[in-house]
Design a protein around this motif. Structure first.
Motif, short mmCIF file in Angstrom:
data_model
loop_
_atom_site.label_atom_id
_atom_site.label_comp_id
_atom_site.label_asym_id
_atom_site.label_seq_id
_atom_site.Cartn_x
_atom_site.Cartn_y
_atom_site.Cartn_z
N VAL A 172 0.83 -1.21 0.00
CA VAL A 172 0.00 0.00 0.00
C VAL A 172 0.87 1.26 0.00
O VAL A 172 0.54 2.26 -0.63
N GLU A 173 2.00 1.21 0.71
CA GLU A 173 2.89 2.37 0.77
C GLU A 173 3.37 2.77 -0.62
O GLU A 173 3.50 3.96 -0.93
N ASP A 174 3.65 1.78 -1.45
CA ASP A 174 4.10 2.07 -2.81
C ASP A 174 2.97 2.66 -3.65
O ASP A 174 3.19 3.55 -4.48
N LEU A 175 1.77 2.16 -3.45
CA LEU A 175 0.62 2.72 -4.15
C LEU A 175 0.43 4.19 -3.76
O LEU A 175 0.16 5.05 -4.60
N THR A 176 0.60 4.46 -2.47
CA THR A 176 0.43 5.82 -1.98
C THR A 176 1.48 6.76 -2.56
O THR A 176 1.19 7.93 -2.86
N SER A 177 2.69 6.26 -2.76
CA SER A 177 3.78 7.10 -3.25
C SER A 177 3.50 7.63 -4.65
O SER A 177 4.11 8.61 -5.08
N ILE A 178 2.59 7.00 -5.37
CA ILE A 178 2.24 7.46 -6.71
C ILE A 178 1.46 8.77 -6.64
O ILE A 178 1.47 9.57 -7.57
#
Length: 203
Positions: A181-187
């Motif tokens: 989820v953290e990587d999705l948020t970074s987008i």
């Protein structure tokens, strides 16, 4: 220009995005995108088409595909002038895009996909509160923000009502994400921004 799915009436779903090929393509597209975000001057223009195809290939697309496509569409707009009305219009277009893409999805996924929209509305509200709220222009912005918030709340209520018509099993959100989820948020946020600012919006 409004955010939209550039679908053609005569276009066909990509026939190679089936079964295991779909998951492989989704994972590879996500990895390519995340690699691009690590660059000093990322170029997301080439990532639009793969995620558009991923959305078109399924009646109920994975959360990641809609999340990323809407993020890339939103990022393609320039906010250099910092015009609140312009930003609000683009956020509204974003909401229309997300709600359109997620219409076949269950209520849990539809509501989860609203997180970036709520985040963008929150940032705009914070920005507007720091200005002269007595001016005619700011009053107009406040009215339009309240109107959009009411629409979003109404949409959430509609999703909740839709959820009552399905079993618990069909309403369970798919948490088998291909990336954290953290990587999705970074987008959705700049590399130097704190992830806490995204997750703390609703607190």
């Amino acid at each position: 220009m409004a955010l939209s799915l550039k679908a053609s009436m005569n276009s066909q779903k990509p026939n190679f995005l089936i079964g295991e090929n779909y998951q492989i393509s989704l994972k590879q597209s996500m990895e390519d995108l995340l690699a691009e975000t690590q660059k000093e001057t990322p170029n997301f223009s080439l990532s639009m088409k793969p995620f558009y195809d991923l959305i078109q290939a399924k009646v109920d697309p994975p959360l990641e595909s809609i999340w990323v496509y809407s993020a890339l569409s939103f990022r393609s707009h320039s906010f250099a002038k910092k015009d609140p009305l312009n930003r609000l219009s683009t956020i509204n277009d974003l909401f229309q895009l997300v709600s359109s893409c997620s219409s076949p999805c269950n209520s849990s996924k539809s509501i989860a996909l609203l997180a970036p929209i709520v985040f963008e509305v929150y940032k705009l509200v914070v920005e507007v509160l720091g200005k002269d709220s007595g001016s005619k222009g700011e009053k107009k912005v406040n009215i339009k923000i309240k109107s959009l918030v009411e629409v979003i709340i109404g949409y959430i209520s509609m999703c909740c009502c839709k959820g009552f018509r399905f079993s618990d099993e069909s309403e369970a959100i798919d948490v088998d994400l291909v990336i954290p989820v953290e990587d999705l948020t970074s987008i959705w946020i700049d590399r130097n921004a704190y992830l806490q600012s995204f997750f703390a919006t609703g607190e």
